[in-house]
Design a protein around this motif. Structure first.
Motif, PDB file in Angstrom:
ATOM      1  N   ASN A 192       0.848  -1.199   0.000  1.00 52.82           N
ATOM      2  CA  ASN A 192       0.000   0.000   0.000  1.00 52.82           C
ATOM      3  C   ASN A 192       0.885   1.252   0.000  1.00 52.82           C
ATOM      4  O   ASN A 192       0.980   1.969   0.992  1.00 52.82           O
ATOM      5  CB  ASN A 192      -0.911  -0.028   1.232  1.00 52.82           C
ATOM      6  CG  ASN A 192      -1.742  -1.294   1.288  1.00 52.82           C
ATOM      7  OD1 ASN A 192      -2.618  -1.507   0.459  1.00 52.82           O
ATOM      8  ND2 ASN A 192      -1.464  -2.150   2.264  1.00 52.82           N
ATOM      9  N   PRO A 193       1.539   1.541  -1.106  1.00 59.43           N
ATOM     10  CA  PRO A 193       2.539   2.611  -1.142  1.00 59.43           C
ATOM     11  C   PRO A 193       1.936   4.009  -1.250  1.00 59.43           C
ATOM     12  O   PRO A 193       0.750   4.197  -1.515  1.00 59.43           O
ATOM     13  CB  PRO A 193       3.337   2.282  -2.414  1.00 59.43           C
ATOM     14  CG  PRO A 193       2.327   1.616  -3.306  1.00 59.43           C
ATOM     15  CD  PRO A 193       1.444   0.826  -2.400  1.00 59.43           C
ATOM     16  N   TRP A 194       2.816   4.980  -1.023  1.00 56.52           N
ATOM     17  CA  TRP A 194       2.518   6.379  -1.369  1.00 56.52           C
ATOM     18  C   TRP A 194       2.678   6.461  -2.891  1.00 56.52           C
ATOM     19  O   TRP A 194       3.731   6.115  -3.431  1.00 56.52           O
ATOM     20  CB  TRP A 194       3.478   7.323  -0.662  1.00 56.52           C
ATOM     21  CG  TRP A 194       3.386   8.755  -1.097  1.00 56.52           C
ATOM     22  CD1 TRP A 194       3.865   9.293  -2.258  1.00 56.52           C
ATOM     23  CD2 TRP A 194       2.785   9.832  -0.391  1.00 56.52           C
ATOM     24  NE1 TRP A 194       3.612  10.636  -2.325  1.00 56.52           N
ATOM     25  CE2 TRP A 194       2.937  11.005  -1.175  1.00 56.52           C
ATOM     26  CE3 TRP A 194       2.139   9.949   0.838  1.00 56.52           C
ATOM     27  CZ2 TRP A 194       2.475  12.248  -0.781  1.00 56.52           C
ATOM     28  CZ3 TRP A 194       1.678  11.197   1.229  1.00 56.52           C
ATOM     29  CH2 TRP A 194       1.839  12.327   0.421  1.00 56.52           C
ATOM     30  N   VAL A 195       1.644   6.938  -3.564  1.00 58.73           N
ATOM     31  CA  VAL A 195       1.664   7.018  -5.025  1.00 58.73           C
ATOM     32  C   VAL A 195       1.482   8.470  -5.445  1.00 58.73           C
ATOM     33  O   VAL A 195       0.487   9.117  -5.081  1.00 58.73           O
ATOM     34  CB  VAL A 195       0.552   6.141  -5.656  1.00 58.73           C
ATOM     35  CG1 VAL A 195       0.619   6.217  -7.182  1.00 58.73           C
ATOM     36  CG2 VAL A 195       0.686   4.693  -5.188  1.00 58.73           C
ATOM     37  N   GLU A 196       2.445   8.972  -6.186  1.00 62.30           N
ATOM     38  CA  GLU A 196       2.366  10.349  -6.677  1.00 62.30           C
ATOM     39  C   GLU A 196       1.248  10.491  -7.715  1.00 62.30           C
ATOM     40  O   GLU A 196       0.798   9.496  -8.292  1.00 62.30           O
ATOM     41  CB  GLU A 196       3.715  10.748  -7.297  1.00 62.30           C
ATOM     42  CG  GLU A 196       4.885  10.765  -6.319  1.00 62.30           C
ATOM     43  CD  GLU A 196       4.796  11.893  -5.295  1.00 62.30           C
ATOM     44  OE1 GLU A 196       3.963  12.811  -5.489  1.00 62.30           O
ATOM     45  OE2 GLU A 196       5.557  11.864  -4.317  1.00 62.30           O
ATOM     46  N   PRO A 197       0.798  11.727  -7.958  1.00 57.57           N
ATOM     47  CA  PRO A 197      -0.274  11.922  -8.945  1.00 57.57           C
ATOM     48  C   PRO A 197       0.042  11.331 -10.313  1.00 57.57           C
ATOM     49  O   PRO A 197      -0.875  10.934 -11.044  1.00 57.57           O
ATOM     50  CB  PRO A 197      -0.413  13.440  -9.005  1.00 57.57           C
ATOM     51  CG  PRO A 197       0.021  13.904  -7.652  1.00 57.57           C
ATOM     52  CD  PRO A 197       1.141  12.990  -7.262  1.00 57.57           C
ATOM     53  N   ASP A 198       1.328  11.258 -10.675  1.00 62.02           N
ATOM     54  CA  ASP A 198       1.676  10.686 -11.983  1.00 62.02           C
ATOM     55  C   ASP A 198       1.774   9.157 -11.951  1.00 62.02           C
ATOM     56  O   ASP A 198       2.138   8.518 -12.940  1.00 62.02           O
ATOM     57  CB  ASP A 198       2.988  11.285 -12.493  1.00 62.02           C
ATOM     58  CG  ASP A 198       4.179  10.965 -11.591  1.00 62.02           C
ATOM     59  OD1 ASP A 198       3.996  10.251 -10.573  1.00 62.02           O
ATOM     60  OD2 ASP A 198       5.305  11.436 -11.892  1.00 62.02           O
ATOM     61  N   GLY A 199       1.493   8.558 -10.777  1.00 63.31           N
ATOM     62  CA  GLY A 199       1.521   7.105 -10.652  1.00 63.31           C
ATOM     63  C   GLY A 199       2.843   6.526 -10.210  1.00 63.31           C
ATOM     64  O   GLY A 199       2.967   5.303 -10.067  1.00 63.31           O
ATOM     65  N   SER A 200       3.843   7.372  -9.966  1.00 63.46           N
ATOM     66  CA  SER A 200       5.156   6.877  -9.568  1.00 63.46           C
ATOM     67  C   SER A 200       5.201   6.606  -8.059  1.00 63.46           C
ATOM     68  O   SER A 200       4.424   7.162  -7.278  1.00 63.46           O
ATOM     69  CB  SER A 200       6.241   7.871  -9.941  1.00 63.46           C
ATOM     70  OG  SER A 200       6.060   9.099  -9.249  1.00 63.46           O
ATOM     71  N   VAL A 201       6.134   5.738  -7.675  1.00 64.25           N
ATOM     72  CA  VAL A 201       6.354   5.419  -6.268  1.00 64.25           C
ATOM     73  C   VAL A 201       7.843   5.519  -5.968  1.00 64.25           C
ATOM     74  O   VAL A 201       8.678   5.377  -6.867  1.00 64.25           O
ATOM     75  CB  VAL A 201       5.834   4.007  -5.911  1.00 64.25           C
ATOM     76  CG1 VAL A 201       4.328   3.905  -6.104  1.00 64.25           C
ATOM     77  CG2 VAL A 201       6.543   2.934  -6.728  1.00 64.25           C
ATOM     78  N   ALA A 202       8.169   5.773  -4.698  1.00 63.30           N
ATOM     79  CA  ALA A 202       9.569   5.969  -4.321  1.00 63.30           C
ATOM     80  C   ALA A 202      10.292   4.665  -4.025  1.00 63.30           C
ATOM     81  O   ALA A 202      11.523   4.642  -3.990  1.00 63.30           O
ATOM     82  CB  ALA A 202       9.642   6.884  -3.097  1.00 63.30           C
ATOM     83  N   HIS A 203       9.557   3.596  -3.830  1.00 59.61           N
ATOM     84  CA  HIS A 203      10.168   2.330  -3.414  1.00 59.61           C
ATOM     85  C   HIS A 203       9.977   1.267  -4.496  1.00 59.61           C
ATOM     86  O   HIS A 203       8.850   0.963  -4.897  1.00 59.61           O
ATOM     87  CB  HIS A 203       9.550   1.850  -2.094  1.00 59.61           C
ATOM     88  CG  HIS A 203       9.737   2.822  -0.973  1.00 59.61           C
ATOM     89  ND1 HIS A 203      10.838   2.812  -0.143  1.00 59.61           N
ATOM     90  CD2 HIS A 203       8.966   3.871  -0.565  1.00 59.61           C
ATOM     91  CE1 HIS A 203      10.739   3.790   0.741  1.00 59.61           C
ATOM     92  NE2 HIS A 203       9.613   4.449   0.505  1.00 59.61           N
ATOM     93  N   GLY A 204      11.097   0.719  -4.934  1.00 61.15           N
ATOM     94  CA  GLY A 204      11.035  -0.268  -6.004  1.00 61.15           C
ATOM     95  C   GLY A 204      10.202  -1.489  -5.655  1.00 61.15           C
ATOM     96  O   GLY A 204       9.555  -2.082  -6.530  1.00 61.15           O
TER      97      GLY A 204
END
Length: 255
Positions: A192-204
């Protein structure tokens, strides 16, 4: 022999034969020459006999016990218990925080014991919520205070660790996070990651979990029973944030 004497002689022979037959019959009416059975008296009881010992059959071994019941213990903490997650100037002192040690269900389908540091005002909420998650067998990867990662939120998430209190600024801002008050929980941050508005995440390790809805163990979806469970106790879900989505985040009263 004259006829008269002959008849007399035959009559005597018949009488002798009849007498012999009666003597042979006896009182018992058995066949001639049979020896009467001796009379027997009452049976005399023999010596008492001890019944043979019966060997006890060992009881079958009990079947393996099922998972343990949920348990939770609330304990006070001090500054020494929070060397990396608390410092002077944080919005709550350690005296207002508690350690909740409780059972959780792992992805390995086994029961484990974990710890969350939360505000003393929400320990009942936390215990009730995680009791129900355990009953549902909702899997949790890990549950350790963020101090196990030297207070690093990034490292805790990399380890897929569920955590609560951490005195830090709100992500992307300067104000205090709800974690700084012990009123927020990050649940299964890999799934359940933090997801940026563009759909990217900080953790692989979280990239494959960025979209919603997504059916997978430990994943939280909009309106599902995990969201409804937290909402029942007044905890809001970060998956409803405008802009970036914080799918791991639940906070008492929102924020």
């Amino acid at each position: 022999m004259p006829e008269t004497r002959k008849r007399l002689h035959l009559g005597l022979l018949a009488l002798v034969a009849a007498a012999g037959a009666l003597a042979g019959c006896g009182d018992g009416g058995g066949p001639a020459g049979a020896t009467p059975a001796p009379e027997t008296g009452p049976a005399t009881p023999g010596p008492a006999t001890t019944p043979p010992a019966v060997s006890e059959t060992p009881s079958p071994a009990p079947s393996p016990a099922g998972p343990p019941d949920f348990s939770a213990k609330v304990s006070p903490v001090t500054a020494k218990d929070l060397p990396h997650s608390w410092r002077p100037g944080c919005p709550v002192p350690p005296s207002r925080l508690r350690k909740v040690t409780m059972t959780y269900w792992g992805f390995d389908k086994k029961a484990h014991t974990g710890e969350l540091i939360v505000n003393s005002a929400v320990t009942d909420d936390v215990t009730a919520i995680f009791r129900r998650l355990y009953e549902w067998r909702y899997p949790i990867a890990r549950m350790r205070p963020v101090d196990a990662y030297r207070g690093s939120d990034f490292d805790s998430i990399e380890a897929a660790n569920t955590s609560a209190f951490n005195c830090r600024a709100v992500t992307g801002g300067t104000g205090w996070s709800k974690h700084s008050y012990g009123r927020a929980i990050d649940l299964n941050p890999r799934e359940n990651p933090w997801v940026e508005p563009d759909g990217s995440v900080a953790h692989g390790n979280a990239r494959k979990f960025a979209r919603r809805p997504l059916q997978a163990p430990g994943v939280i979806n909009p309106g599902d029973r995990v969201v409804r469970l937290f909402a029942k106790y007044g905890w809001e879900w970060g998956g409803l944030f405008a802009g970036a989505k914080d799918y791991q985040h639940f906070s008492k009263g929102g924020g």
